[in-house]
Design a protein around this motif. Structure first.
Motif, mmCIF file in Angstrom:
data_model
loop_
_atom_site.group_PDB
_atom_site.id
_atom_site.type_symbol
_atom_site.label_atom_id
_atom_site.label_comp_id
_atom_site.label_asym_id
_atom_site.label_seq_id
_atom_site.Cartn_x
_atom_site.Cartn_y
_atom_site.Cartn_z
ATOM 1 N N ILE A 217 1.003 -1.354 -0.061
ATOM 2 C CA ILE A 217 -0.066 -0.032 0.094
ATOM 3 C C ILE A 217 0.784 1.321 -0.053
ATOM 4 C CG2 ILE A 217 -1.774 1.288 1.077
ATOM 5 C CD1 ILE A 217 -2.498 -1.758 0.121
ATOM 6 N N ALA A 218 1.057 1.802 -1.002
ATOM 7 C CA ALA A 218 2.043 3.020 -1.145
ATOM 8 C C ALA A 218 1.471 4.179 -0.679
ATOM 9 C CB ALA A 218 2.377 3.032 -2.543
ATOM 10 N N GLY A 219 2.102 4.878 -0.193
ATOM 11 C CA GLY A 219 1.798 6.326 0.475
ATOM 12 C C GLY A 219 2.792 7.382 -0.484
ATOM 13 N N PRO A 220 2.761 8.468 0.111
ATOM 14 C CA PRO A 220 3.460 9.626 -0.172
ATOM 15 C C PRO A 220 5.037 9.389 -0.366
ATOM 16 C CG PRO A 220 1.703 10.416 1.053
ATOM 17 C CD PRO A 220 1.804 8.971 1.277
ATOM 18 N N SER A 221 5.789 9.674 -1.194
ATOM 19 C CA SER A 221 7.277 9.491 -1.122
ATOM 20 C C SER A 221 7.960 10.269 -0.022
ATOM 21 C CB SER A 221 7.718 10.106 -2.570
ATOM 22 O OG SER A 221 9.064 9.578 -2.783
ATOM 23 N N GLU A 222 9.072 9.832 0.195
ATOM 24 C CA GLU A 222 9.960 10.194 1.215
ATOM 25 C C GLU A 222 11.403 9.979 1.008
ATOM 26 O OE1 GLU A 222 7.820 8.302 4.447
ATOM 27 O OE2 GLU A 222 9.137 6.379 4.160
ATOM 28 N N ALA A 242 13.800 17.047 -4.898
ATOM 29 C CA ALA A 242 13.437 15.906 -5.859
ATOM 30 C C ALA A 242 12.382 15.281 -5.424
ATOM 31 C CB ALA A 242 14.695 15.273 -6.313
ATOM 32 N N GLN A 243 12.410 15.022 -3.798
ATOM 33 C CA GLN A 243 11.517 14.345 -3.234
ATOM 34 C C GLN A 243 10.197 15.300 -3.231
ATOM 35 O OE1 GLN A 243 11.020 10.758 -2.161
ATOM 36 N NE2 GLN A 243 12.327 11.011 -3.784
ATOM 37 N N ALA A 244 10.394 16.221 -2.759
ATOM 38 C CA ALA A 244 9.223 17.339 -2.443
ATOM 39 C C ALA A 244 8.466 17.642 -3.594
ATOM 40 C CB ALA A 244 9.781 18.644 -1.684
ATOM 41 N N GLU A 245 8.775 17.603 -4.766
ATOM 42 C CA GLU A 245 8.183 17.848 -6.068
ATOM 43 C C GLU A 245 7.177 16.702 -6.365
ATOM 44 O OE1 GLU A 245 10.382 18.560 -9.501
ATOM 45 O OE2 GLU A 245 11.448 16.644 -9.347
ATOM 46 N N ALA A 250 4.586 14.773 0.217
ATOM 47 C CA ALA A 250 5.971 14.245 0.329
ATOM 48 C C ALA A 250 6.626 14.602 1.513
ATOM 49 C CB ALA A 250 6.625 14.320 -0.981
ATOM 50 N N ARG A 251 7.470 13.526 2.162
ATOM 51 C CA ARG A 251 8.007 13.885 3.407
ATOM 52 C C ARG A 251 9.627 13.774 2.962
ATOM 53 N NH1 ARG A 251 6.336 10.667 8.540
ATOM 54 N NH2 ARG A 251 6.941 8.818 7.546
ATOM 55 N N THR A 252 10.351 14.752 3.754
ATOM 56 C CA THR A 252 11.764 15.018 3.741
ATOM 57 C C THR A 252 12.509 15.199 4.984
ATOM 58 O OG1 THR A 252 11.611 17.304 3.214
ATOM 59 C CG2 THR A 252 11.932 15.800 1.381
ATOM 60 N N PHE A 253 13.620 14.495 5.107
ATOM 61 C CA PHE A 253 14.445 14.562 6.283
ATOM 62 C C PHE A 253 15.728 14.597 6.151
ATOM 63 C CE2 PHE A 253 10.825 11.490 6.722
ATOM 64 C CZ PHE A 253 10.069 11.588 7.963
ATOM 65 N N ASN A 306 16.882 4.785 11.669
ATOM 66 C CA ASN A 306 16.360 3.395 11.812
ATOM 67 C C ASN A 306 15.013 3.659 12.302
ATOM 68 O OD1 ASN A 306 17.957 1.658 10.808
ATOM 69 N ND2 ASN A 306 19.342 1.724 12.405
ATOM 70 N N LEU A 307 14.740 4.813 12.990
ATOM 71 C CA LEU A 307 13.302 5.044 13.591
ATOM 72 C C LEU A 307 12.395 5.477 12.336
ATOM 73 C CD1 LEU A 307 11.318 5.689 15.874
ATOM 74 C CD2 LEU A 307 12.333 7.934 16.079
ATOM 75 N N ILE A 308 12.867 6.138 11.559
ATOM 76 C CA ILE A 308 12.023 6.726 10.463
ATOM 77 C C ILE A 308 11.867 5.582 9.286
ATOM 78 C CG2 ILE A 308 12.081 8.374 8.370
ATOM 79 C CD1 ILE A 308 14.083 10.024 10.101
ATOM 80 N N ALA A 309 12.853 4.568 9.239
ATOM 81 C CA ALA A 309 12.546 3.628 8.323
ATOM 82 C C ALA A 309 12.091 4.240 6.978
ATOM 83 C CB ALA A 309 11.415 2.461 8.937
ATOM 84 N N GLY A 310 12.780 5.113 6.370
ATOM 85 C CA GLY A 310 12.329 5.691 5.204
ATOM 86 C C GLY A 310 12.467 5.008 3.741
ATOM 87 N N GLU A 311 11.673 5.361 2.959
ATOM 88 C CA GLU A 311 11.730 4.747 1.438
ATOM 89 C C GLU A 311 12.748 4.930 1.000
ATOM 90 O OE1 GLU A 311 9.057 5.439 -2.457
ATOM 91 O OE2 GLU A 311 9.034 7.070 -0.917
ATOM 92 N N HIS A 312 13.429 5.972 1.016
ATOM 93 C CA HIS A 312 14.860 6.390 0.351
ATOM 94 C C HIS A 312 15.689 6.974 1.604
ATOM 95 C CE1 HIS A 312 11.882 7.350 -2.820
ATOM 96 N NE2 HIS A 312 12.520 6.243 -3.493
#
Length: 421
Positions: A217-222, A242-245, A250-253, A306-312
């Motif tokens: 179940i894909a959500g917003p990119s991050e 590039a992620q925000a666009e 979309a989430r950025t950290f 590791n807490l975030i467990a991000g897509e990228h």
């Protein structure tokens, strides 16, 4: 800007499901089941503002689109396809050589692939899904993509031609997922559905799961970007944008032990975002869903990542390679300044269909092996049966399953009697 403790307290894995659309999606699925193609055509008119004469995009049109492409784009698509094929072949499950206990590997028969359209038609998604299915040996691939007022984008059609899709249909949204899951007069039911989409697509995939397989179940990119004092601030700024666009959600950290480097990169973003064609989307995404985290040590940085467990997860530090064994929850890990997330989106080889919203804690990105299924094969010799059976007999007795017990016991008895004759 947060410190690690503050971020840990406020951070939550965002619930990717918009449950407010569930009732609408359920109704759409039921309507497609009842009315088939007619429902698909009606929904295209209602939601896409397109009146269609037919759902099928012919192979002739795919070929025409391919031949009409600029040569540089055609070459880029072909090169990406080749890279993806090579990587997926290298990780494809291999058949066991055992003769008694092993798994038999089979490709899926029919797979449905959802390719988003709209303002950012994802040409690369055609490659990042269908090529994997082809390498697996899937017998039939069906691509669905939303209809457009001026027709489906030529690059998407050309990509469908390059990957030799068996069927391509101009239908999108929850109705496309329903058609793939249950079939209509035109679209055949598939065994598994893969590919990203909006909240209606995500909800539809969740609701049809069990009747058909899905990838995730894909959500917003991050993206999670880890930097230090050596990081090229301009490059990192572009990676965040590039992620925000992609989406206002979309989430950025941005994470670093260097507060100064965080501030430098964010300053670069401020300078450059107004020059981007999707500046409004970038600004909204960064305003609502950007997190800058100042950590006290490398160990603290790893803990936050590791807490975030991000897509990228992009590591752009002088010791980037040392993070490979430390980061254990990432959809994909991009190591070093010259391995930006965007290269993974298009041409590196691993699929860009990745877990989002913290799902990298328990799932992985799409691969060739998601288009394979296995069944165990048990083919025992007399010696192996004689070795294993006593334990099975005792366990059957404990579970009070007499026929299980007898099935093993009398075989064992006959084998032993034959040996004593």
């Amino acid at each position: 800007m947060f410190n690690a403790q503050e971020f840990t307290q406020i951070f939550t894995e965002e619930n990717e499901m918009d449950w407010t659309v569930m009732e609408t999606v359920q109704s759409m699925i039921k309507t497609v089941q009842q009315n088939g193609d007619r429902a698909l055509l009606d929904y295209s008119k209602q939601f896409d503002r397109v009146e269609l004469d037919e759902l099928t995009i012919s192979k002739e049109k795919l070929k025409e689109a391919y031949e009409s492409l600029p040569s540089d784009l055609r070459e880029a698509l072909e090169a990406a396809k080749e890279n993806i094929e090579q990587y997926q072949q290298s990780i494809k499950w291999k058949q066991s050589e055992s003769s008694e206990l092993y798994q038999k590997i089979h490709p899926l028969n029919r797979v449905g692939i959802y390719v988003p359209g709209g303002t950012a038609p994802l040409v690369s998604t055609v490659l990042m899904t269908t090529v994997l299915a082809n390498v697996a040996g899937v017998k039939e691939t069906t691509i669905v993509t939303p209809p457009q007022p001026e027709g489906v984008q030529q690059a998407i059609l050309a990509a469908c031609y390059i990957v030799e899709a068996d069927h391509v249909y101009q239908v999108g949204g929850a109705q496309a997922i329903a058609a793939l899951a249950y079939g209509t007069e035109t679209i055949q039911k598939v065994d598994k559905i893969v590919g990203p989409g909006n909240q209606y697509v995500a909800m539809a995939k969740k609701l049809v799961y069990g009747d058909v397989g899905i990838d995730s179940i894909a959500g917003p990119s991050e993206i999670v970007v880890v930097v230090d004092e050596t990081t090229n601030a301009e490059w990192a700024a572009y990676d965040l944008m590039a992620q925000a666009e992609h989406d206002v959600l979309a989430r950025t950290f941005l994470i670093s032990e260097s507060k100064e480097k965080i501030e430098e990169i964010l300053s670069e973003v401020e300078k450059k975002r107004s020059t981007q064609p999707r500046a409004e989307i970038i600004s909204k995404s960064l305003l609502d869903h950007h997190y800058a985290v100042h950590t006290a040590s490398k160990a603290e940085t790893v803990q936050v990542v590791n807490l975030i467990a991000g897509e990228h997860v992009s590591i752009q530090t002088k010791d980037a390679e040392t993070y490979v064994d430390l980061v254990t929850t990432a959809g994909a890990l991009f190591v070093g300044d010259l391995s930006p997330e965007a290269i993974g989106d298009y041409v590196a080889g691993p699929s860009h269909v990745l877990p989002t919203g913290g799902n990298a804690r328990f799932s992985n990105g799409l691969s060739v092996n998601d288009f394979l299924r296995t069944n165990s094969v048990i083919h025992l010799s007399p010696a192996s049966f004689e070795r294993m059976a006593p334990s099975g007999i005792r366990l059957a007795k404990e579970e009070a399953l007499q026929a299980h017990h007898d099935s093993l016991y009398y075989r064992l008895e006959d084998i032993q009697n034959d040996k004593n004759r």
